[in-house]
Each structure stands twice: as structure tokens, then as C-alpha cells.
Design an enzyme around this catalytic site. Structure first.
Site, mmCIF file in Angstrom:
data_model
loop_
_atom_site.group_PDB
_atom_site.id
_atom_site.type_symbol
_atom_site.label_atom_id
_atom_site.label_comp_id
_atom_site.label_asym_id
_atom_site.label_seq_id
_atom_site.Cartn_x
_atom_site.Cartn_y
_atom_site.Cartn_z
ATOM 1 N N HIS A 33 0.900 -1.116 0.048
ATOM 2 C CA HIS A 33 -0.006 -0.172 0.150
ATOM 3 C C HIS A 33 0.869 1.154 -0.038
ATOM 4 O O HIS A 33 1.611 1.731 1.151
ATOM 5 C CB HIS A 33 -0.762 0.059 1.074
ATOM 6 C CG HIS A 33 -1.970 1.265 1.094
ATOM 7 N ND1 HIS A 33 -3.322 1.038 0.724
ATOM 8 C CD2 HIS A 33 -1.947 2.428 1.632
ATOM 9 C CE1 HIS A 33 -3.889 2.173 0.848
ATOM 10 N NE2 HIS A 33 -2.984 3.079 1.270
ATOM 11 N N CYS A 34 1.051 1.945 -1.061
ATOM 12 C CA CYS A 34 1.892 3.032 -1.423
ATOM 13 C C CYS A 34 1.137 3.838 -2.446
ATOM 14 O O CYS A 34 0.212 3.200 -3.247
ATOM 15 C CB CYS A 34 3.314 2.860 -1.458
ATOM 16 S SG CYS A 34 3.596 1.707 -2.807
ATOM 17 N N HIS A 35 1.379 5.139 -2.590
ATOM 18 C CA HIS A 35 0.885 6.112 -3.600
ATOM 19 C C HIS A 35 1.993 6.695 -4.324
ATOM 20 O O HIS A 35 3.210 6.850 -3.919
ATOM 21 C CB HIS A 35 0.101 7.163 -2.919
ATOM 22 C CG HIS A 35 -0.996 6.513 -2.088
ATOM 23 N ND1 HIS A 35 -2.144 6.080 -2.441
ATOM 24 C CD2 HIS A 35 -1.093 6.622 -0.551
ATOM 25 C CE1 HIS A 35 -2.865 5.781 -1.351
ATOM 26 N NE2 HIS A 35 -2.200 6.055 -0.251
ATOM 27 N N TYR A 51 -7.752 17.543 -1.595
ATOM 28 C CA TYR A 51 -6.597 17.802 -1.027
ATOM 29 C C TYR A 51 -5.689 18.082 -2.005
ATOM 30 O O TYR A 51 -5.506 17.186 -3.244
ATOM 31 C CB TYR A 51 -6.149 16.970 -0.058
ATOM 32 C CG TYR A 51 -5.533 15.559 -0.416
ATOM 33 C CD1 TYR A 51 -4.391 15.200 -0.961
ATOM 34 C CD2 TYR A 51 -6.819 14.397 -0.482
ATOM 35 C CE1 TYR A 51 -3.992 13.893 -1.196
ATOM 36 C CE2 TYR A 51 -6.146 13.268 -0.743
ATOM 37 C CZ TYR A 51 -4.997 12.927 -1.264
ATOM 38 O OH TYR A 51 -4.415 11.658 -1.637
ATOM 39 N N THR A 79 -6.934 9.703 -4.393
ATOM 40 C CA THR A 79 -8.192 10.519 -4.722
ATOM 41 C C THR A 79 -7.831 11.840 -5.324
ATOM 42 O O THR A 79 -8.495 12.123 -5.847
ATOM 43 C CB THR A 79 -8.898 10.734 -3.517
ATOM 44 O OG1 THR A 79 -8.214 11.320 -2.572
ATOM 45 C CG2 THR A 79 -9.815 9.414 -3.059
ATOM 46 N N ARG A 132 -14.175 12.757 3.902
ATOM 47 C CA ARG A 132 -13.501 13.921 3.884
ATOM 48 C C ARG A 132 -12.529 13.973 2.368
ATOM 49 O O ARG A 132 -11.867 14.575 2.126
ATOM 50 C CB ARG A 132 -12.603 13.936 4.882
ATOM 51 C CG ARG A 132 -11.633 12.978 5.015
ATOM 52 C CD ARG A 132 -10.501 13.118 6.228
ATOM 53 N NE ARG A 132 -10.064 11.951 6.478
ATOM 54 C CZ ARG A 132 -8.972 11.475 5.745
ATOM 55 N NH1 ARG A 132 -8.358 11.911 4.937
ATOM 56 N NH2 ARG A 132 -8.484 10.039 6.071
ATOM 57 N N TYR A 159 -12.217 1.481 1.191
ATOM 58 C CA TYR A 159 -11.717 2.261 2.302
ATOM 59 C C TYR A 159 -12.915 3.088 2.883
ATOM 60 O O TYR A 159 -13.478 3.773 2.162
ATOM 61 C CB TYR A 159 -10.721 3.260 1.630
ATOM 62 C CG TYR A 159 -10.163 3.958 2.588
ATOM 63 C CD1 TYR A 159 -9.658 3.647 3.858
ATOM 64 C CD2 TYR A 159 -9.543 5.347 2.231
ATOM 65 C CE1 TYR A 159 -9.087 4.221 4.876
ATOM 66 C CE2 TYR A 159 -8.836 5.926 3.105
ATOM 67 C CZ TYR A 159 -8.563 5.793 4.381
ATOM 68 O OH TYR A 159 -7.672 6.500 5.287
ATOM 69 N N ASP A 259 2.249 3.113 3.242
ATOM 70 C CA ASP A 259 1.344 3.924 3.036
ATOM 71 C C ASP A 259 2.141 5.324 2.541
ATOM 72 O O ASP A 259 1.493 6.678 2.732
ATOM 73 C CB ASP A 259 0.286 4.496 4.114
ATOM 74 C CG ASP A 259 -0.722 5.492 3.719
ATOM 75 O OD1 ASP A 259 -1.084 5.230 2.532
ATOM 76 O OD2 ASP A 259 -1.108 6.384 4.508
ATOM 77 N N ASN A 264 -2.270 13.479 4.052
ATOM 78 C CA ASN A 264 -3.264 13.935 4.988
ATOM 79 C C ASN A 264 -2.748 13.567 6.397
ATOM 80 O O ASN A 264 -3.798 14.233 7.411
ATOM 81 C CB ASN A 264 -4.745 13.570 4.717
ATOM 82 C CG ASN A 264 -5.080 13.800 3.248
ATOM 83 O OD1 ASN A 264 -4.902 14.988 3.024
ATOM 84 N ND2 ASN A 264 -5.343 12.889 2.668
HETATM 85 O O1 LIG Z 1 -3.415 6.764 2.255
HETATM 86 C C1 LIG Z 1 -4.326 6.346 2.380
HETATM 87 O O2 LIG Z 1 -4.662 5.279 2.025
HETATM 88 C C2 LIG Z 1 -5.243 7.193 3.032
HETATM 89 C C3 LIG Z 1 -5.619 8.376 2.744
HETATM 90 C C4 LIG Z 1 -5.566 8.869 1.225
HETATM 91 C C5 LIG Z 1 -6.109 8.422 0.177
HETATM 92 O O3 LIG Z 1 -6.663 7.183 0.547
HETATM 93 C C6 LIG Z 1 -6.527 8.823 -1.109
HETATM 94 O O4 LIG Z 1 -6.158 10.136 -1.271
HETATM 95 O O5 LIG Z 1 -6.986 8.078 -1.740
HETATM 96 C C7 LIG Z 1 -6.292 9.190 3.856
HETATM 97 O O6 LIG Z 1 -6.965 8.593 4.656
HETATM 98 O O7 LIG Z 1 -6.366 10.554 3.719
#
Ligand SMILES: O=C(O)/C=C(\CC(=O)C(=O)O)C(=O)O
Length: 306
Positions: A33-35, A51, A79, A132, A159, A259, A264
Site C-alpha cells: 500500500h503506497c501512492h 486535497y 483520490t 473527507r 476504504y 502508505d 493528510n
Molecule cells: O493513504 C491512504 O490510504 C489514506 C488516505 C488518502 C487516500 O486514501 C486517498 O487520497 O485516496 C487518507 O486517509 O487520507
């Protein structure tokens, strides 16, 4: 097209110069799980985002992977990029097969686009119910997406906040593909890990054998910490009992990830090396660690690799 983005007020950037973990992860460990964020000048953030992050590029992600000792990544569409998966798929394509992805998909997606996502390495879609972060899509749209992705053998990542599980549970259980739950369904860790709220979550996991759970994000769930900063190798002690319960009851369907880059967060930014040192506190034996870090993510994301 706007490419000059101003970060959300109070935004905390990811931690530069993380420590090296003391915990030796098994060979082949997957950061599941990373972005990636942008870079915004190359992959602009979505107009509908809630955001605006700092940049967190694929090269920075791969450098972190190598520094911490991970072998592979699962990059989850965030997101802030809406349903434009191009930053994420660019990372997958650049990884030489060492990254898989989870996309955001709208029902109108064409077959060609779906095939391209699959070829890039996407193996799932994410449905986000955290208010949110998104205006949640109508259930009919989500069901349409499931029908489109099922032939590819993909799963759905969910989620949501713990308080919303009661309303969402029947809908989730009606989804006819494997489910992967982000961050243990976000429990309130000031409550008892053996109390009714977390028991409701565990009951949900027991309802089907193909529901997986990410025992991730102690830094997001923790209330009393201590945070993974300043050399603290026993961080997030309040979250550990929740994660350990899940790992011990469902050792063959748990996943772990950093993560990174931790979007956030508002009160601290973890040192990712110290975050890795959280793992043995939730998976205390070598056998549990191997399942959590290697066997399970490989079965879900690289099933054809020996
Ligand atoms: O990093 C995560 O998983 C959680 C996030 C961001 C997120 O999920 C997103 O922007 O899609 C959060 O709780 O702000």
C-alpha cells in the site's frame, strides 16, 4: 492546463532521509500500500480533488523501496488524481514488473482503457467511502464497475470508516469479487480491541473467505502513539493489539504496506524506517511475517510468479 499546484494548508511532506529498519524483512517483501503523487507538472492533480499534496514521484518511491529493503510495490490510486490513473500506471510501467496497481475506474471506461490498465499491471479498483476524501459514487455505478472488472480477475479495495461499516456491510458482501479492506476498516483504537466495534469488523472478515485486510496505517490510526520519529522503534503501541488480532486470526489474508507518502497526516510524519520496525510487533513469528509480507501479496498480485 494548471501545472503549478499549491499544497493544502498545513500539508506535511514525506520524511526525507528515513532510517534503515532494524527489522530484517524476508526476501521478496512487498510494500502492498503506497501512492505516487504527480509530479503535478507532469501528471496534474484532479480538479475534483479534496486535497493537494506535495509531489511524490515514482523515482522517489523506488528509492524508498530500495533503501528500506522492499522488493515490490502495490501502488494505490489516490483520490487527488481522481480517475486519471496515468501517474500510477506510469510508475507501474517503469517498475519492470516490480509494481502492481489499484485504480479508480468510472463505469463509462472503455474496454480498451481497461485492457491497457491490466497490461500496465493494475489488478484491482478502489472504492472510497471516506467522506473527507470523496463524494462517494452511487452504488449502481460501483456495481457497474464490478461487472466490468470481474472478467479480468481483479479485486475491489474498500476504504471506509469503522462507524460506517454497519450501513455498508450488506453492499460489500454483495460484491462478487475478492475484497481488500484498507487500514483494518479504520478502528477507533481508544476502544477495546476485544470490544464490540472491532468484533463487528472481525465478524465481517469472517463472513467470506476472500476478504483480505491491510493491517496498515498505524500512523493514521494511532491516538497515543508514540509516533515513529526520533529513533522510536516501539511506535504506535495503541494500534498494535488491533493489527495483531487480525494477523493471528487471518494469517493467510493480511497485507502490509508503508502508505508512503502518508497523505493528510496532520500531527507528525513518520520515519518510514521506524515504521517498518512496527511489523514484528504485529506479526511476531517468522512464519507470520513471511505470509504477511511475501506469500499473501504475491498470491494476490503476482499469482503466476514462483
Ligand atoms: O493513504 C491512504 O490510504 C489514506 C488516505 C488518502 C487516500 O486514501 C486517498 O487520497 O485516496 C487518507 O486517509 O487520507
Amino acid at each position: 492546463m494548471t501545472t503549478d499546484f499549491e499544497k493544502s494548508p498545513g500539508w506535511l511532506d514525506w520524511y526525507a532521509g528515513p532510517s534503515r529498519p532494524r527489522f530484517r524483512m524476508p526476501e521478496g517483501t512487498v510494500d502492498a500500500h503506497c501512492h505516487v503523487f504527480g509530479p503535478g507538472a507532469e501528471f496534474p492533480f484532479a480538479p475534483e480533488r479534496k486535497y493537494t499534496p506535495c509531489d511524490a514521484s515514482k523515482d522517489q518511491l523506488f528509492a524508498l523501496r530500495d533503501h528500506l529493503g522492499f522488493a515490490r510495490n502495490v501502488v494505490v490510486q489516490a483520490t487527488c488524481h481522481g480517475a486519471d490513473n496515468s501517474a500510477m500506471t506510469d510508475a507501474l510501467r517503469a517498475s519492470g514488473g516490480l509494481a502492481r496497481g489499484v485504480a479508480t475506474v468510472r463505469p463509462g471506461i472503455s474496454d480498451t482503457e481497461l485492457r491497457e490498465l491490466h497490461e500496465a499491471g493494475v489488478r484491482g479498483v478502489r472504492f472510497n467511502f471516506v467522506k473527507r476524501l470523496v463524494d462517494t459514487a452511487p452504488r449502481r455505478d460501483l456495481q457497474d464497475v464490478v461487472e466490468r472488472i470481474a472478467p479480468y480477475g481483479w479485486h475491489v479495495v474498500l476504504y471506509f470508516e469503522a462507524a460506517d461499516l454497519a450501513d455498508l456491510r450488506d453492499f460489500f458482501l454483495s460484491i462478487p469479487v475478492p475484497l481488500v479492506i484498507d487500514h483494518m476498516g479504520r478502528p477507533d483504537v481508544t476502544k477495546d480491541p476485544h470490544g464490540p466495534q472491532f468484533e463487528t469488523f472481525l465478524q465481517f472478515l469472517r463472513a467470506r473467505p476472500d476478504i483480505w485486510c491491510k493491517v496498515t496505517c498505524p500512523e493514521r490510526l494511532s491516538v497515543s502513539g508514540p509516533p515513529a520519529v526520533d529513533g522510536e522503534r516501539q511506535a504506535y503501541r495503541d494500534v498494535a493489539p488491533f493489527a495483531r488480532r487480525v494477523v493471528e486470526e487471518f494469517p493467510d489474508r493480511v497485507l502490509w504496506g508503508t502508505d508512503w507518502p502518508h497523505p493528510n497526516l496532520t500531527d507528525h510524519m513518520p520515519d518510514d524506517g521506524l515504521l517498518v520496525d512496527f511489523i514484528p510487533h504485529i506479526a511476531p513469528t517468522a512464519q507470520l511475517q513471511r505470509k504477511l509480507l511475501v506469500d499473501n501479496p504475491m498470491r494476490l498480485y503476482w499469482p503466476d510468479t514462483d
